[in-house]
Scaffold this motif. Sequence first.
Motif, PDB file in Angstrom:
ATOM      1  N   GLU A 104       0.819  -1.218   0.000  1.00  0.00           N
ATOM      2  CA  GLU A 104       0.000   0.000   0.000  1.00  0.00           C
ATOM      3  C   GLU A 104       0.845   1.256   0.000  1.00  0.00           C
ATOM      4  O   GLU A 104       0.479   2.241  -0.596  1.00  0.00           O
ATOM      5  N   GLN A 105       1.954   1.203   0.740  1.00  0.00           N
ATOM      6  CA  GLN A 105       2.737   2.445   0.752  1.00  0.00           C
ATOM      7  C   GLN A 105       4.244   2.198   0.731  1.00  0.00           C
ATOM      8  O   GLN A 105       4.733   1.174   1.196  1.00  0.00           O
ATOM      9  N   TYR A 106       4.920   3.192   0.168  1.00  0.00           N
ATOM     10  CA  TYR A 106       6.366   3.150   0.008  1.00  0.00           C
ATOM     11  C   TYR A 106       6.933   4.380   0.726  1.00  0.00           C
ATOM     12  O   TYR A 106       6.441   5.497   0.532  1.00  0.00           O
ATOM     13  N   MET A 107       7.975   4.139   1.558  1.00  0.00           N
ATOM     14  CA  MET A 107       8.541   5.236   2.325  1.00  0.00           C
ATOM     15  C   MET A 107      10.040   5.361   2.042  1.00  0.00           C
ATOM     16  O   MET A 107      10.862   4.734   2.718  1.00  0.00           O
ATOM     17  N   PRO A 108      10.403   6.147   1.016  1.00  0.00           N
ATOM     18  CA  PRO A 108      11.834   6.356   0.763  1.00  0.00           C
ATOM     19  C   PRO A 108      12.406   7.323   1.792  1.00  0.00           C
ATOM     20  O   PRO A 108      11.770   8.326   2.130  1.00  0.00           O
ATOM     21  N   ILE A 109      13.608   7.014   2.296  1.00  0.00           N
ATOM     22  CA  ILE A 109      14.273   7.880   3.287  1.00  0.00           C
ATOM     23  C   ILE A 109      15.644   8.250   2.754  1.00  0.00           C
ATOM     24  O   ILE A 109      16.431   7.364   2.394  1.00  0.00           O
ATOM     25  N   ASP A 110      15.931   9.532   2.690  1.00  0.00           N
ATOM     26  CA  ASP A 110      17.248   9.939   2.194  1.00  0.00           C
ATOM     27  C   ASP A 110      17.612  11.297   2.788  1.00  0.00           C
ATOM     28  O   ASP A 110      16.753  12.106   3.114  1.00  0.00           O
ATOM     29  N   ILE A 111      18.919  11.517   2.864  1.00  0.00           N
ATOM     30  CA  ILE A 111      19.426  12.768   3.424  1.00  0.00           C
ATOM     31  C   ILE A 111      19.460  13.879   2.369  1.00  0.00           C
ATOM     32  O   ILE A 111      19.516  15.053   2.691  1.00  0.00           O
ATOM     33  N   SER A 112      19.429  13.482   1.094  1.00  0.00           N
ATOM     34  CA  SER A 112      19.574  14.438  -0.014  1.00  0.00           C
ATOM     35  C   SER A 112      18.172  14.871  -0.457  1.00  0.00           C
ATOM     36  O   SER A 112      17.532  14.246  -1.297  1.00  0.00           O
ATOM     37  N   LYS A 113      17.704  15.972   0.149  1.00  0.00           N
ATOM     38  CA  LYS A 113      16.275  16.293   0.122  1.00  0.00           C
ATOM     39  C   LYS A 113      15.688  16.517  -1.282  1.00  0.00           C
ATOM     40  O   LYS A 113      14.680  15.903  -1.645  1.00  0.00           O
ATOM     41  N   ASP A 114      16.298  17.408  -2.052  1.00  0.00           N
ATOM     42  CA  ASP A 114      15.687  17.746  -3.347  1.00  0.00           C
ATOM     43  C   ASP A 114      15.656  16.524  -4.256  1.00  0.00           C
ATOM     44  O   ASP A 114      14.672  16.278  -4.964  1.00  0.00           O
ATOM     45  N   PHE A 115      16.739  15.755  -4.229  1.00  0.00           N
ATOM     46  CA  PHE A 115      16.811  14.555  -5.076  1.00  0.00           C
ATOM     47  C   PHE A 115      15.758  13.535  -4.644  1.00  0.00           C
ATOM     48  O   PHE A 115      15.110  12.890  -5.474  1.00  0.00           O
TER      49      PHE A 115
END
Length: 320
Positions: A104-115
Amino acid sequence: MRQQVESFDMYTDQQNMLQEVLHGLAQPQKVLQAKYFYDQTGSELFEQITQQPEYYLTRTEIDILSEYQSAIADCIGPVHTLIEYGSGSSRKIKSLLSSLHQLEQYMPIDISKDFLIQSAHQLSKDYPSLRIKAVCGDYSAPLLLPVEEKQKKVIFFPGSTIGNFHPQEAADFLQQSSQLLEKGDGFLIGIDTKKEASVLHAAYNDQAGITAQFNLNILRHINGSLNGTFDVDLFEDVAFYNEQQGRIEMHLKSRIDQIVTIADQRFTFKKDETIHTENSYKYSQEEFQWLAKQNGFTPIRCFTDPQHHFSVHYLEKTRV
Ligand SMILES: C[S@@+](CC[C@H](N)C(=O)[O-])C[C@H]1O[C@@H](n2cnc3c(N)ncnc32)[C@H](O)[C@@H]1O
């Protein structure tokens, strides 16, 4: 249509970056944390690295994920939320998105905000019914993620990015991740294996010089974010396999004696002195499974390529 991408900013502390950079440069062996490679330019350069012929890691992992996509989906079973650490372009998730059951849901986590935000919107165009919660955050410390309890979760951590942690930090990171999960939840993780030094050396010294630019970008990022005075042309990229430690080391070597200032603090560099910018630890299948077992996970299955150049492990949170 309902907006399917929500974003959460959990990385606002520029002060933290300043403290960590100043602390690292004050050590006898100067050091910078690999997470600071990644501003928008760093993320774009990393994408270019993945296209280099010598950089076998990305294409081998994608081949494994695609070859075994239904076996991986069967191991995982029905899953509500897929969390991806260090999601970057979210490219590798695609073979999972088409095969996972009831996602149902995908949660991408990254430090590089705009990308991160850019990649989330791009993905949403291809998967319009998927709910995407993009989290800008630093996963090296615990994050309070917007997840629903009692729904099955799987963490995906590709790219052998866990190799950037020292093995003790990797152990702490696995413990921290296991605490986010509940009984039956899983962890799918990509691990680069130990192999001939020449293959590893070539992968981190591409002929086009993209990895060198990526390495130097950490200095540009510090100049831009912390008012640093690094002259990037006065540093040289160095990468080698440290066989004893089982890791690739990346350094930036000062070409001359020089002084660099960051936030009014002066750092002296001798000619040929280096800043250690990244480790990429490599693990045999057995070594990684042992680490996982010691830190809250039960190895379920390991997928690999015919040359055993890369491995993808599916782990479950250990039942207590
Ligand atoms: C080696 S790249 C891998 C990208 C992608 N997952 C892949 O496998 O091709 C590492 C990714 O993790 C992100 N990253 C690195 N350190 C991080 C940290 N401490 N917290 C959050 N993201 C981080 C970077 O911005 C980058 O997108």
